[in-house]
Design a protein around this motif. Structure first.
Motif, PDB file in Angstrom:
ATOM      1  N   GLY A 186      21.874  53.358  41.602  1.00 37.05           N
ATOM      2  CA  GLY A 186      21.715  54.778  41.881  1.00 37.05           C
ATOM      3  C   GLY A 186      20.814  55.506  40.918  1.00 37.05           C
ATOM      4  N   THR A 187      20.324  54.838  39.879  1.00 36.67           N
ATOM      5  CA  THR A 187      19.452  55.493  38.909  1.00 36.67           C
ATOM      6  C   THR A 187      18.166  55.964  39.563  1.00 36.67           C
ATOM      7  N   LEU A 188      17.545  55.085  40.360  1.00 39.39           N
ATOM      8  CA  LEU A 188      16.294  55.438  41.025  1.00 39.39           C
ATOM      9  C   LEU A 188      16.585  56.283  42.266  1.00 39.39           C
ATOM     10  N   VAL A 189      16.117  57.526  42.236  1.00 40.97           N
ATOM     11  CA  VAL A 189      16.308  58.407  43.385  1.00 40.97           C
ATOM     12  C   VAL A 189      15.025  58.592  44.171  1.00 40.97           C
ATOM     13  N   GLY A 190      13.876  58.215  43.576  1.00 43.62           N
ATOM     14  CA  GLY A 190      12.601  58.341  44.266  1.00 43.62           C
ATOM     15  C   GLY A 190      11.624  57.289  43.791  1.00 43.62           C
ATOM     16  N   VAL A 191      10.844  56.739  44.729  1.00 45.61           N
ATOM     17  CA  VAL A 191       9.853  55.704  44.419  1.00 45.61           C
ATOM     18  C   VAL A 191       8.632  55.921  45.303  1.00 45.61           C
ATOM     19  N   THR A 192       7.530  55.237  44.976  1.00 44.84           N
ATOM     20  CA  THR A 192       6.319  55.394  45.770  1.00 44.84           C
ATOM     21  C   THR A 192       6.337  54.499  47.006  1.00 44.84           C
ATOM     22  N   ASP A 193       5.370  54.737  47.876  1.00 48.50           N
ATOM     23  CA  ASP A 193       5.226  53.913  49.076  1.00 48.50           C
ATOM     24  C   ASP A 193       4.823  52.481  48.722  1.00 48.50           C
ATOM     25  N   TRP A 194       4.277  52.283  47.513  1.00 49.20           N
ATOM     26  CA  TRP A 194       3.805  50.972  47.088  1.00 49.20           C
ATOM     27  C   TRP A 194       4.856  50.192  46.317  1.00 49.20           C
ATOM     28  N   CYS A 195       6.012  50.743  46.137  1.00 52.43           N
ATOM     29  CA  CYS A 195       7.090  50.056  45.413  1.00 52.43           C
ATOM     30  C   CYS A 195       7.768  49.070  46.367  1.00 52.43           C
ATOM     31  N   THR A 196       7.447  47.786  46.201  1.00 53.50           N
ATOM     32  CA  THR A 196       7.894  46.756  47.137  1.00 53.50           C
ATOM     33  C   THR A 196       8.938  45.807  46.555  1.00 53.50           C
ATOM     34  N   HIS A 197       9.177  45.878  45.254  1.00 54.28           N
ATOM     35  CA  HIS A 197      10.137  44.985  44.597  1.00 54.28           C
ATOM     36  C   HIS A 197      11.113  45.816  43.757  1.00 54.28           C
ATOM     37  N   PRO A 198      12.391  45.438  43.805  1.00 53.56           N
ATOM     38  CA  PRO A 198      13.008  44.458  44.704  1.00 53.56           C
ATOM     39  C   PRO A 198      12.980  44.956  46.154  1.00 53.56           C
TER      40      PRO A 198
ATOM     41  N   ASP B 297      15.329  45.595  48.217  1.00 49.79           N
ATOM     42  CA  ASP B 297      16.322  46.625  48.529  1.00 49.79           C
ATOM     43  C   ASP B 297      16.340  47.663  47.410  1.00 49.79           C
ATOM     44  N   LEU B 298      15.784  48.824  47.705  1.00 49.79           N
ATOM     45  CA  LEU B 298      15.779  49.921  46.725  1.00 49.79           C
ATOM     46  C   LEU B 298      16.803  50.988  47.091  1.00 49.79           C
ATOM     47  N   GLY B 299      17.777  50.574  47.864  1.00 49.81           N
ATOM     48  CA  GLY B 299      18.893  51.464  48.165  1.00 49.81           C
ATOM     49  C   GLY B 299      18.464  52.739  48.865  1.00 49.81           C
ATOM     50  N   ASP B 300      18.971  53.850  48.375  1.00 51.48           N
ATOM     51  CA  ASP B 300      18.698  55.149  49.008  1.00 51.48           C
ATOM     52  C   ASP B 300      17.516  55.877  48.385  1.00 51.48           C
ATOM     53  N   ALA B 301      16.740  55.201  47.572  1.00 52.86           N
ATOM     54  CA  ALA B 301      15.599  55.854  46.929  1.00 52.86           C
ATOM     55  C   ALA B 301      14.634  56.406  47.980  1.00 52.86           C
ATOM     56  N   VAL B 302      14.216  57.647  47.774  1.00 52.14           N
ATOM     57  CA  VAL B 302      13.342  58.341  48.719  1.00 52.14           C
ATOM     58  C   VAL B 302      11.881  58.005  48.407  1.00 52.14           C
ATOM     59  N   ARG B 303      11.087  57.769  49.429  1.00 50.03           N
ATOM     60  CA  ARG B 303       9.657  57.528  49.255  1.00 50.03           C
ATOM     61  C   ARG B 303       8.940  58.878  49.100  1.00 50.03           C
ATOM     62  N   ILE B 304       8.175  59.001  48.034  1.00 53.03           N
ATOM     63  CA  ILE B 304       7.584  60.307  47.706  1.00 53.03           C
ATOM     64  C   ILE B 304       6.056  60.283  47.734  1.00 53.03           C
TER      65      ILE B 304
ATOM     66  N   GLU C 256      10.468  48.178  39.724  1.00 50.27           N
ATOM     67  CA  GLU C 256      11.193  46.905  39.745  1.00 50.27           C
ATOM     68  C   GLU C 256      11.994  46.717  38.464  1.00 50.27           C
ATOM     69  N   ALA C 257      11.384  47.035  37.324  1.00 49.40           N
ATOM     70  CA  ALA C 257      12.062  46.859  36.047  1.00 49.40           C
ATOM     71  C   ALA C 257      13.337  47.699  35.970  1.00 49.40           C
ATOM     72  N   VAL C 258      13.244  48.950  36.414  1.00 49.52           N
ATOM     73  CA  VAL C 258      14.411  49.835  36.371  1.00 49.52           C
ATOM     74  C   VAL C 258      15.447  49.408  37.407  1.00 49.52           C
ATOM     75  N   ALA C 259      14.986  49.056  38.603  1.00 53.31           N
ATOM     76  CA  ALA C 259      15.912  48.718  39.688  1.00 53.31           C
ATOM     77  C   ALA C 259      16.816  47.545  39.336  1.00 53.31           C
ATOM     78  N   VAL C 260      16.284  46.548  38.622  1.00 49.54           N
ATOM     79  CA  VAL C 260      17.085  45.359  38.317  1.00 49.54           C
ATOM     80  C   VAL C 260      17.827  45.479  36.991  1.00 49.54           C
ATOM     81  N   SER C 261      17.621  46.585  36.269  1.00 53.27           N
ATOM     82  CA  SER C 261      18.200  46.691  34.928  1.00 53.27           C
ATOM     83  C   SER C 261      19.124  47.891  34.735  1.00 53.27           C
ATOM     84  N   ALA C 262      18.841  48.983  35.415  1.00 56.51           N
ATOM     85  CA  ALA C 262      19.605  50.217  35.214  1.00 56.51           C
ATOM     86  C   ALA C 262      20.812  50.258  36.153  1.00 56.51           C
ATOM     87  N   PRO C 263      21.764  51.133  35.885  1.00 54.59           N
ATOM     88  CA  PRO C 263      22.925  51.264  36.774  1.00 54.59           C
ATOM     89  C   PRO C 263      22.505  51.611  38.197  1.00 54.59           C
TER      90      PRO C 263
END
Length: 240
Positions: free
Chosen positions: A24-36, A38-45, A15-22
């Motif tokens: 497209g920065t996040l390319v992968g996140v966990t299944d438990w990442c619920t905020h924000p 809309d995590l765009g095209d980030a792949v669940r890993i 969440e901290a990176v998603a709302v602060s970084a440019p």
């Protein structure tokens, strides 16, 4: 020049990176990442405790961000063995959280400190207890009962709000303690978050007939990210 490609293994840091970084920065996140939401095209890993190293490596991240408590050492070792750069945070107090958030965001290409982080620091700096400390136990799981013990981020937040954790002196950080022993401590409060175990009005308070039950939002109690800015107000209202 584009920023780093980042995989986050920690919902708070996601969440901290998603709302602060440019974007497209996040390319992968966990299944438990619920905020924000809309995590765009980030792949669940996978989960925080069982990420798929091959799936992470396939995303070709420049950086994987992790936490020594949320993620298992052997999973992080597998990612390093795949040639990935892994940044591991340690967050057991509010002060550590603020410092580690600065470090993570800088590593993720955030050039200016975000306003939410300044707001969080100011909000907690203004906190003063409402009165004398109130004693409490803080379950985080049931079947078996587990509670906050020593040296925890959530325990530090509660202490700042005037809640004295009766299990803070336990040698373990998240000990298993029978409910009979917890009640024998005579807590004034039982603080019941809705994660990782989802305590509710119907599931939890009945086990502590001698204590006032305070149901709290687990995200405001245990997450270190944008929710920190409103956490003092939200937690204080629940504790009242």
């Amino acid at each position: 020049m584009s920023g780093p490609r980042v995989v986050s293994l920690v919902p708070s840091l996601t969440e901290a990176v998603a709302v602060s970084a440019p974007p497209g920065t996040l390319v992968g996140v966990t299944d438990w990442c619920t905020h924000p939401a809309d995590l765009g095209d980030a792949v669940r890993i996978g989960g925080t405790k069982n990420p798929d190293p091959a799936a992470v490596a396939a995303l070709r991240p420049d950086l994987v961000i992790a936490n020594e408590e949320e993620n298992r050492a052997h999973d992080l070792d597998a990612l390093r063995a795949a040639g990935l750069d892994v940044l591991v945070t340690e967050i057991r107090t509010l002060d550590q959280a603020l410092a580690e958030l600065d470090r993570v965001l800088a590593a993720c290409g955030v050039r200016a400190r975000p306003g939410w982080l300044d707001a969080a620091e100011a909000a907690w700096a203004a906190v003063t207890p409402d009165g004398p400390p109130r004693t409490a136990v803080v379950p985080i799981w049931r079947r078996p009962w587990m509670v906050l013990g020593r040296d925890t981020f959530a325990g530090d937040l509660l202490a700042r709000l005037g809640v004295r954790n009766l299990c803070a002196g336990h040698p373990e950080r998240y000990p298993r303690v029978p409910v009979e022993e917890l009640n024998a401590l005579g807590p004034e409060l039982v603080v019941l978050p809705d994660e990782p175990y989802r305590f509710t009005r119907e599931d939890g308070p009945e086990a502590f007939p001698g204590a006032v039950a305070a149901l709290v939002d687990g995200r405001h109690l245990t997450w270190y990210g944008p929710s920190l800015a409103e956490a003092p107000r939200v937690l204080r209202a629940a504790l009242r």
